[in-house]
Design a protein around this motif. Structure first.
Motif, PDB file in Angstrom:
ATOM      1  N   GLY A  86       4.616   3.855  -0.183  1.00 23.97           N
ATOM      2  CA  GLY A  86       3.548   4.529   0.088  1.00 23.97           C
ATOM      3  C   GLY A  86       2.437   4.413  -1.099  1.00 23.97           C
ATOM      4  N   ALA A  87       1.344   5.214  -1.014  1.00 25.74           N
ATOM      5  CA  ALA A  87       0.155   5.096  -1.992  1.00 25.74           C
ATOM      6  C   ALA A  87       0.729   6.222  -3.090  1.00 25.74           C
ATOM      7  CB  ALA A  87      -1.032   5.642  -1.376  1.00 25.74           C
ATOM      8  N   VAL A  88       1.321   5.659  -4.124  1.00 27.06           N
ATOM      9  CA  VAL A  88       1.782   6.449  -5.136  1.00 27.06           C
ATOM     10  C   VAL A  88       0.779   6.870  -6.478  1.00 27.06           C
ATOM     11  CG1 VAL A  88       4.133   6.003  -4.610  1.00 27.06           C
ATOM     12  CG2 VAL A  88       2.863   4.580  -6.186  1.00 27.06           C
ATOM     13  N   LEU A  89      -0.232   5.778  -6.555  1.00 27.66           N
ATOM     14  CA  LEU A  89      -1.191   5.942  -7.790  1.00 27.66           C
ATOM     15  C   LEU A  89      -2.574   6.285  -7.169  1.00 27.66           C
ATOM     16  CD1 LEU A  89      -0.151   2.954  -9.672  1.00 27.66           C
ATOM     17  CD2 LEU A  89       0.657   5.348  -9.994  1.00 27.66           C
ATOM     18  N   ALA A  92      -7.774   6.167 -11.125  1.00 26.57           N
ATOM     19  CA  ALA A  92      -7.813   5.953 -12.538  1.00 26.57           C
ATOM     20  C   ALA A  92      -6.335   5.515 -12.856  1.00 26.57           C
ATOM     21  CB  ALA A  92      -8.024   7.474 -13.043  1.00 26.57           C
ATOM     22  N   GLN A  93      -5.321   6.089 -12.119  1.00 25.52           N
ATOM     23  CA  GLN A  93      -3.771   5.373 -12.561  1.00 25.52           C
ATOM     24  C   GLN A  93      -4.010   4.027 -12.015  1.00 25.52           C
ATOM     25  OE1 GLN A  93      -2.023   8.450  -9.861  1.00 25.52           O
ATOM     26  NE2 GLN A  93      -2.150   9.937 -11.586  1.00 25.52           N
ATOM     27  N   LYS A  94      -4.243   3.731 -11.052  1.00 29.83           N
ATOM     28  CA  LYS A  94      -4.282   1.942 -11.081  1.00 29.83           C
ATOM     29  C   LYS A  94      -4.921   1.188 -11.965  1.00 29.83           C
ATOM     30  CE  LYS A  94      -4.275   2.710  -5.549  1.00 29.83           C
ATOM     31  NZ  LYS A  94      -5.231   2.423  -4.577  1.00 29.83           N
ATOM     32  N   ALA A  95      -6.047   1.801 -12.399  1.00 28.79           N
ATOM     33  CA  ALA A  95      -6.976   1.076 -13.237  1.00 28.79           C
ATOM     34  C   ALA A  95      -6.000   1.059 -14.653  1.00 28.79           C
ATOM     35  CB  ALA A  95      -8.029   1.736 -13.680  1.00 28.79           C
ATOM     36  N   ALA A  96      -5.318   2.009 -15.007  1.00 28.21           N
ATOM     37  CA  ALA A  96      -4.687   2.145 -16.308  1.00 28.21           C
ATOM     38  C   ALA A  96      -3.509   0.904 -16.031  1.00 28.21           C
ATOM     39  CB  ALA A  96      -4.155   3.405 -16.643  1.00 28.21           C
ATOM     40  N   PHE A  97      -2.764   1.025 -14.862  1.00 30.99           N
ATOM     41  CA  PHE A  97      -1.735   0.160 -14.497  1.00 30.99           C
ATOM     42  C   PHE A  97      -2.246  -1.451 -14.664  1.00 30.99           C
ATOM     43  CE2 PHE A  97       1.414  -1.845 -11.493  1.00 30.99           C
ATOM     44  CZ  PHE A  97       2.424  -1.979 -12.425  1.00 30.99           C
ATOM     45  N   GLU A 117       1.566   1.093  -1.918  1.00 32.57           N
ATOM     46  CA  GLU A 117       0.005   0.428  -2.266  1.00 32.57           C
ATOM     47  C   GLU A 117      -0.471  -0.521  -1.210  1.00 32.57           C
ATOM     48  OE1 GLU A 117      -1.796   2.330  -3.770  1.00 32.57           O
ATOM     49  OE2 GLU A 117      -0.348   3.605  -5.206  1.00 32.57           O
ATOM     50  N   TYR A 118      -0.314  -0.251   0.035  1.00 31.64           N
ATOM     51  CA  TYR A 118      -0.736  -1.178   0.882  1.00 31.64           C
ATOM     52  C   TYR A 118      -2.431  -1.417   0.756  1.00 31.64           C
ATOM     53  CZ  TYR A 118       3.654  -1.383   3.288  1.00 31.64           C
ATOM     54  OH  TYR A 118       5.182  -1.617   3.546  1.00 31.64           O
ATOM     55  N   ASP A 119      -3.047  -0.505   0.522  1.00 29.75           N
ATOM     56  CA  ASP A 119      -4.446  -0.903   0.378  1.00 29.75           C
ATOM     57  C   ASP A 119      -5.144  -1.239  -0.842  1.00 29.75           C
ATOM     58  OD1 ASP A 119      -4.580   0.120   3.211  1.00 29.75           O
ATOM     59  OD2 ASP A 119      -4.545   2.292   2.462  1.00 29.75           O
ATOM     60  N   TRP A 120      -4.217  -1.766  -1.824  1.00 29.81           N
ATOM     61  CA  TRP A 120      -4.708  -2.199  -2.944  1.00 29.81           C
ATOM     62  C   TRP A 120      -4.111  -3.771  -3.103  1.00 29.81           C
ATOM     63  CZ3 TRP A 120      -1.983  -0.645  -8.135  1.00 29.81           C
ATOM     64  CH2 TRP A 120      -2.698  -0.846  -9.008  1.00 29.81           C
ATOM     65  N   PRO A 121      -5.282  -4.591  -2.863  1.00 30.53           N
ATOM     66  CA  PRO A 121      -5.135  -5.955  -3.052  1.00 30.53           C
ATOM     67  C   PRO A 121      -4.618  -6.418  -4.200  1.00 30.53           C
ATOM     68  CG  PRO A 121      -7.222  -5.548  -2.122  1.00 30.53           C
ATOM     69  CD  PRO A 121      -6.617  -4.255  -2.658  1.00 30.53           C
ATOM     70  N   ALA A 129       3.914  -9.692  -2.063  1.00 31.08           N
ATOM     71  CA  ALA A 129       3.748  -9.753  -0.661  1.00 31.08           C
ATOM     72  C   ALA A 129       3.978  -8.223  -0.162  1.00 31.08           C
ATOM     73  CB  ALA A 129       4.895 -10.279   0.038  1.00 31.08           C
ATOM     74  N   TYR A 130       3.802  -7.582   1.002  1.00 33.80           N
ATOM     75  CA  TYR A 130       4.084  -6.342   1.497  1.00 33.80           C
ATOM     76  C   TYR A 130       5.115  -6.453   2.233  1.00 33.80           C
ATOM     77  CZ  TYR A 130      -0.160  -4.590  -0.455  1.00 33.80           C
ATOM     78  OH  TYR A 130      -1.406  -4.159  -1.225  1.00 33.80           O
ATOM     79  N   PHE A 131       6.015  -5.365   2.382  1.00 29.47           N
ATOM     80  CA  PHE A 131       7.247  -5.147   3.226  1.00 29.47           C
ATOM     81  C   PHE A 131       6.361  -4.884   4.732  1.00 29.47           C
ATOM     82  CE2 PHE A 131       9.471  -1.811   5.558  1.00 29.47           C
ATOM     83  CZ  PHE A 131      10.786  -2.480   5.792  1.00 29.47           C
ATOM     84  N   LYS A 132       7.080  -5.750   5.565  1.00 36.88           N
ATOM     85  CA  LYS A 132       6.773  -5.558   7.125  1.00 36.88           C
ATOM     86  C   LYS A 132       7.863  -4.755   7.912  1.00 36.88           C
ATOM     87  CE  LYS A 132       5.573  -8.375  11.015  1.00 36.88           C
ATOM     88  NZ  LYS A 132       5.300  -9.882  11.422  1.00 36.88           N
ATOM     89  N   SER A 133       8.819  -5.224   7.660  1.00 25.73           N
ATOM     90  CA  SER A 133      10.062  -4.736   8.566  1.00 25.73           C
ATOM     91  C   SER A 133      11.474  -5.378   7.854  1.00 25.73           C
ATOM     92  CB  SER A 133       9.998  -5.049   9.996  1.00 25.73           C
ATOM     93  OG  SER A 133      10.229  -6.457  10.196  1.00 25.73           O
ATOM     94  N   HIS A 134      12.648  -4.813   8.503  1.00 26.89           N
ATOM     95  CA  HIS A 134      13.811  -5.473   8.062  1.00 26.89           C
ATOM     96  C   HIS A 134      14.798  -5.157   9.568  1.00 26.89           C
ATOM     97  CE1 HIS A 134      16.145  -1.917   7.170  1.00 26.89           C
ATOM     98  NE2 HIS A 134      14.830  -1.622   6.416  1.00 26.89           N
TER      99      HIS A 134
END
Length: 180
Positions: A86-89, A92-97, A117-121, A129-134
């Motif tokens: 999920g969205a964990v940052l 500001a935290q994204k920028a630092a990372f 972080e699906y909304d962070w290109p 890559a992003y997880f889709k399914s398994h």
């Protein structure tokens, strides 16, 4: 599940041992989940701590995103996203990372790190890559095409494996991605 974790930890150990000097090495294991929480996280933390003791590097662990500041991150040789979801940052935290990575900091994504972080290109390009399914866990035969790479040189030409095989979307992979 234990075999998946063992293989992930093997690859992690190779990265750690090849990436930085043991004397001053310190890693941060980040395992915050805002979606599915993998039961294997606790065992994964223990395995990385054991690797740290055996290979003389220090391990800090957190689920607190407030650890993602410029001042705090600079003490680490690598940040390990251990089954984050999920969205964990925040911004500001994204920028630092992002600054940490751009200044040469290391990143290791374990298992569900692609479910983050699906909304962070920028993160999508970092993780590949992003997880889709398994599907359900199943047997597969992998064709090992490079037996000179450090993570595959011990494998046979055809490797049979029972595992949880991920399907990905939005791939930006320019190299080899291992997700166990």
């Amino acid at each position: 599940m234990k075999r998946m974790l063992a293989n992930s930890m093997f690859l992690f150990c190779l990265i750690v041992l090849c990436s930085f000097s043991k004397k001053e090495a310190k890693v941060l294991v980040f395992s915050k989940t805002m979606g599915y929480h993998h039961e294997s996280i606790a065992v994964g933390i223990q395995a990385i701590q054991k690797l740290g003791k055996e290979n003389h590097f220090m391990v800090d662990t957190t689920t607190n995103s407030n650890a993602f500041t410029n001042a705090n991150l600079k003490q680490y040789k690598a940040i390990i996203f251990l089954s984050t979801t999920g969205a964990v940052l925040n911004d500001a935290q994204k920028a630092a990372f992002q600054r940490y990575i751009q200044q040469g900091g290391g990143y290791v994504g374990v298992h569900a790190a692609t479910d983050t972080e699906y909304d962070w290109p920028w993160y999508n390009r970092l993780v590949g890559a992003y997880f889709k399914s398994h599907p359900a866990q199943q047997n597969a035969t992998l064709n090992v095409t490079n037996n000179h790479f450090i993570a595959t040189k011990h494998l046979p030409a055809f490797w049979n494996r029972w595992d949880e095989w991920y399907n990905f979307k939005d791939t930006h992979c320019t190299g080899i991605v291992f997700m166990f």
